[in-house]
Enzyme design. Structure first.
Site, PDB file in Angstrom:
ATOM      1  N   HIS A  70       0.869  -1.347  -0.093  1.00 47.38           N
ATOM      2  CA  HIS A  70      -0.045  -0.006  -0.087  1.00 47.38           C
ATOM      3  C   HIS A  70       0.728   1.267   0.137  1.00 47.38           C
ATOM      4  CE1 HIS A  70       1.149   0.729   4.147  1.00 47.38           C
ATOM      5  NE2 HIS A  70       0.959  -0.586   4.276  1.00 47.38           N
ATOM      6  N   SER A 138       1.257   4.112  -4.914  1.00 45.36           N
ATOM      7  CA  SER A 138       1.856   5.287  -4.528  1.00 45.36           C
ATOM      8  C   SER A 138       3.179   4.871  -3.828  1.00 45.36           C
ATOM      9  CB  SER A 138       1.024   5.807  -3.440  1.00 45.36           C
ATOM     10  OG  SER A 138       1.225   7.248  -3.323  1.00 45.36           O
TER      11      SER A 138
END
Length: 312
Positions: A70, A138
């Site tokens: 993540h 990201s």
């Protein structure tokens, strides 16, 4: 007819119960909702230990391992809904990085990119995985690309979703706001959480009020640590940047950006494409910074197609 009436009454009672649970017991409703999402994606939560940290992760499915990482301020459940279309094909492992989610969060630990790369390798060793495919959103994309550069024999492919970490691109709203002392990706107060969701996504998925409430409280609790991690990334950006590290890295890569991404400029996708010679670039229309949450089925199915095109 009596059966239909009974069914309608049962459904109404069920809906009423869920409404009451959502309104009056938000933490229980959140746990129930997250558990349901994970169950539908065939994922189970597990724990492993590496030096200095306890790592929470989700695992499900079978086949070649796909390790998912993540971004900043996020956690493993950012991939839960997309995993519904991944676990039929792969052994999916979505981790909480140290400092995030349910993993350990020592206040004074080093959470820079090189440190997280080494912890990712420790996680790989703990899972007894000599090699895996990697996906990262990201900051997670930044970490897995840096990992592949350092351990090229351990990375079978990369799936980069709105990946940060390149140098030389356009300064985004996030960077400009940081220069003014503002943190657009983090919630200092519970009411900031809605603004963060609107900032990072163009197509917000449905999230019950109770879940938003609990997630907002968690984001506020992590504000000090996560903004410190973010400052470190900004201050060491050139040092951590992937450009020189991944240039001409032959690992196959699928690069995905939303054309409405305000956190990382979609133009950075072209930088990634130029750096990675064996890569494909997809720009998704009407999508923001979190494609796997905004269009989970489409994004997952495109990834499966990418994997099917790799040499066996």
């Amino acid at each position: 007819m009596r059966f239909l009436i009974g069914l309608v009454i049962a459904l109404a009672l069920c809906a009423g119960g869920l409404f009451a649970l959502d309104r009056y017991f938000p933490e229980q409703a959140t746990r129930w909702g997250i558990a349901l999402e994970r169950s539908q994606s065939k994922l189970e939560e597990r724990i492993l230990k590496i030096p200095g940290f306890e790592i929470a992760y989700l695992e499900g499915g079978s086949g070649e391992p796909l390790v998912l990482v993540h971004g900043i301020g996020a956690d493993k459940d950012n991939f839960t809904r997309a995993a519904r279309w991944l676990t039929p094909h792969y052994r999916v492992i979505a981790i909480d990085l140290p400092g995030f989610g349910q993993s350990s969060k020592p206040e004074q630990a080093d959470y820079g990119i090189p440190a997280q790369v080494e912890r990712l390798d420790e996680i790989m060793q703990a899972l007894k995985l000599p090699r895996a495919h990697f996906g990262g959103s990201s900051m997670g994309g930044w970490i897995i690309a840096s990992y592949a550069a350092k351990y090229p024999d351990k990375a079978a492919s990369l799936w980069l979703l709105g990946a940060a970490g390149t140098d030389g691109g356009k300064r985004t709203e996030v960077r400009l706001a940081y220069d003014r002392g503002e943190y657009l990706l983090f919630s200092q107060k519970p009411e900031d959480f809605e603004k963060v969701l609107d900032f990072v996504m163009v197509q917000r998925p449905f999230i019950p009020g109770s879940v938003r409430h609990v997630l907002a409280e968690q984001a506020v609790a992590n504000y000090t640590l996560h903004t410190r991690i973010f400052r470190n990334l900004i201050e060491h950006w050139s040092e951590y940047a992937v450009n020189d590290k991944v240039k001409d890295l032959p690992v196959p890569a699928l690069i995905v950006f939303g054309d409405g991404d305000r956190a990382v400029d979609p133009g950075d996708g072209l930088i990634w494409k130029q750096l990675l010679p064996n890569s494909q670039l997809e720009i998704m229309k009407g999508i923001g910074h979190l494609p796997m949450m905004e269009a989970p089925q489409v994004v997952a199915e495109r990834y499966v197609k990418f994997r099917e095109g790799l040499p066996k």
